[in-house]
Design a protein around this motif. Structure first.
Motif, PDB file in Angstrom:
ATOM      1  N   GLU A  98      44.830 100.437  37.089  1.00  0.00           N
ATOM      2  CA  GLU A  98      45.434  99.111  37.109  1.00  0.00           C
ATOM      3  C   GLU A  98      46.877  99.165  36.609  1.00  0.00           C
ATOM      4  O   GLU A  98      47.773  98.539  37.175  1.00  0.00           O
ATOM      5  N   LEU A  99      47.115  99.926  35.541  1.00  0.00           N
ATOM      6  CA  LEU A  99      48.478 100.032  35.021  1.00  0.00           C
ATOM      7  C   LEU A  99      49.400 100.728  36.027  1.00  0.00           C
ATOM      8  O   LEU A  99      50.562 100.342  36.189  1.00  0.00           O
ATOM      9  N   LYS A 101      49.091 100.609  39.232  1.00  0.00           N
ATOM     10  CA  LYS A 101      49.334  99.636  40.290  1.00  0.00           C
ATOM     11  C   LYS A 101      50.404  98.634  39.869  1.00  0.00           C
ATOM     12  O   LYS A 101      51.293  98.291  40.651  1.00  0.00           O
ATOM     13  N   GLU A 102      50.331  98.167  38.621  1.00  0.00           N
ATOM     14  CA  GLU A 102      51.335  97.228  38.129  1.00  0.00           C
ATOM     15  C   GLU A 102      52.717  97.885  38.075  1.00  0.00           C
ATOM     16  O   GLU A 102      53.732  97.251  38.375  1.00  0.00           O
ATOM     17  N   GLU A 105      54.119  97.866  41.559  1.00  0.00           N
ATOM     18  CA  GLU A 105      54.615  96.540  41.923  1.00  0.00           C
ATOM     19  C   GLU A 105      55.970  96.260  41.273  1.00  0.00           C
ATOM     20  O   GLU A 105      56.849  95.640  41.879  1.00  0.00           O
ATOM     21  N   ASP A 211      55.066  86.244  36.374  1.00  0.00           N
ATOM     22  CA  ASP A 211      53.873  86.991  36.792  1.00  0.00           C
ATOM     23  C   ASP A 211      53.756  88.310  36.035  1.00  0.00           C
ATOM     24  O   ASP A 211      52.669  88.710  35.606  1.00  0.00           O
ATOM     25  N   LEU A 212      54.899  88.988  35.838  1.00  0.00           N
ATOM     26  CA  LEU A 212      54.875  90.246  35.074  1.00  0.00           C
ATOM     27  C   LEU A 212      54.468  89.999  33.625  1.00  0.00           C
ATOM     28  O   LEU A 212      53.716  90.778  33.040  1.00  0.00           O
ATOM     29  N   ARG A 215      50.772  89.563  33.569  1.00  0.00           N
ATOM     30  CA  ARG A 215      50.065  90.844  33.715  1.00  0.00           C
ATOM     31  C   ARG A 215      50.143  91.668  32.429  1.00  0.00           C
ATOM     32  O   ARG A 215      49.190  92.363  32.068  1.00  0.00           O
ATOM     33  N   THR A 219      47.068  93.087  30.313  1.00  0.00           N
ATOM     34  CA  THR A 219      46.949  94.495  29.923  1.00  0.00           C
ATOM     35  C   THR A 219      46.700  94.632  28.424  1.00  0.00           C
ATOM     36  O   THR A 219      45.895  95.454  27.987  1.00  0.00           O
ATOM     37  N   LEU A 289      56.666  98.905  30.782  1.00  0.00           N
ATOM     38  CA  LEU A 289      56.727  97.737  31.662  1.00  0.00           C
ATOM     39  C   LEU A 289      57.634  96.657  31.078  1.00  0.00           C
ATOM     40  O   LEU A 289      58.361  95.976  31.802  1.00  0.00           O
TER      41      LEU A 289
END
Length: 349
Positions: A98-99, A101-102, A105, A211-212, A215, A219, A289
């Motif tokens: 998942e991380l 994938k983020e 993006e 959105d970030l 997310r 996380t 991130l």
């Protein structure tokens, strides 16, 4: 399905080699000795070897039923530990995917922002090109004025041609005035359209930033859940240690087996610490991130600066249009003088 090359004969040889070194053959030790094979394949074959060599086992005079109970308990505890470790490993893998994938993006978002900056640069180039075309039109107007002056010098010899030249100059002046008005209107429409596009892009960037942030919060929540799972695994390990202590008090004759079991528990605790270290790496990824989010904010600031620069250049182009308008007025005044001189010539003729 068993892996190719791992047979009962290989398990027997590995178990006997481990036994000769004074150690209890376990699934992990056999797997480490062979260098291949899965636990699901090795466990039943190792159990078969133990059954075949049950007569040679040192039971210290204990009843067979008690020995079987201890073996069953040992195997069940080992399977529970393996299952929990596999479960923790799977959960960590899902979280890591998942991380990743983020992060992908976030890279895509940066690429989109770079493309948008390139679009703004292209729009700026088009504005500069329009300005160059306007300068060329002004030069053409000056050339036309020079032609009109030449025709004025020839007016005494060619009266009829002068009338036609004056009519052509009037039409050219109307065309230039219409062209300037159309250019002013088009410039105002383009500026309004660019403002609307910037507002839409800015709103999209704000939505992406929100959105970030959402997310990142998810996380962090997932990391907290992983910490709770590790704590639960630690408590379970402590409970298993207490169970081993109880078995030690009841089965002093099986001290060596229980010590081996405690060693297995210590390995499980070590693996839990390794997972905790991986969770710390996840936290570092979340920090990365956050840094990428700050880079996105910088990109937004750069785009805003580019827009301000474009506005300044548009203002310069408008000033040039005003200057051309003033020059056009001067041309009209000169034409009025020429018309007056022409009428005086007509009167004198």
């Amino acid at each position: 399905m068993a892996r190719a090359g791992v047979t009962y004969h290989d398990i027997v040889k590995a178990a006997e080699a481990i036994s000769t070194h004074g150690q209890e053959p376990t699934v992990d030790r056999v797997r480490e000795h062979l260098g291949t094979g899965s636990k699901s394949t090795i466990a039943p074959l190792l159990k078969r070897w133990r059954l075949d060599n049950g007569a040679a086992a040192d039971v210290s005079g204990l009843p067979n039923d008690l020995v079987e109970v201890v073996k069953s308990l040992y195997e069940r505890v080992q399977q529970m530990g393996d299952h929990r470790i596999e479960q923790a490993r799977d959960e960590f893998k899902v979280s890591n995917d998942e991380l990743r994938k983020e992060l992908t993006e976030a890279h895509n978002t940066i690429a989109q922002l770079t493309a948008r900056q390139q679009d703004l640069n292209n729009q700026l180039s088009r504005v500069i090109e329009k300005k160059s075309q306007q300068d060329k039109s002004l030069e053409d107007a000056r050339v036309g004025l020079a032609k009109a002056e030449s025709q004025r010098d020839e007016a005494l010899a060619r009266t009829t041609e002068l009338k036609e030249s004056v009519a052509e100059l009037k039409q050219e002046n109307r065309d230039i005035r219409d062209h300037f008005e159309h250019y002013q209107q088009r410039t105002a429409e383009d500026r309004q359209q660019e403002r609307e596009q910037f507002r839409i892009v800015n709103q999209g960037l704000n939505d992406q930033i929100q959105d970030l942030q959402h997310r990142l919060a998810q996380t962090e929540s997932r990391a907290s859940e992983l910490f709770d799972i590790n704590a639960q695994l630690q408590r379970n390990a402590d409970e298993l240690k207490r169970a081993n202590a109880a078995l030690n008090s009841d089965l002093n004759a099986k001290m060596e087996d229980i010590q081996n079991l405690e060693h297995e528990y210590e390995e499980a605790v070590t693996r839990c610490r390794e997972y905790q270290h991986k969770n710390e790496q996840l936290s570092e990824n979340m920090a990365a991130l956050t840094t990428q989010k700050a880079d996105v904010d910088k990109q937004v600031a750069v785009l805003s600066h580019a827009l301000e620069t474009t506005k300044a250049e548009l203002k310069t182009a408008q000033d040039k249009v005003a200057f051309l308008t003033d020059e056009n007025k001067v041309i009209l005044q000169e034409k009025a003088v020429i018309q007056g001189q022409f009428k005086q010539l007509q009167s004198s003729l």
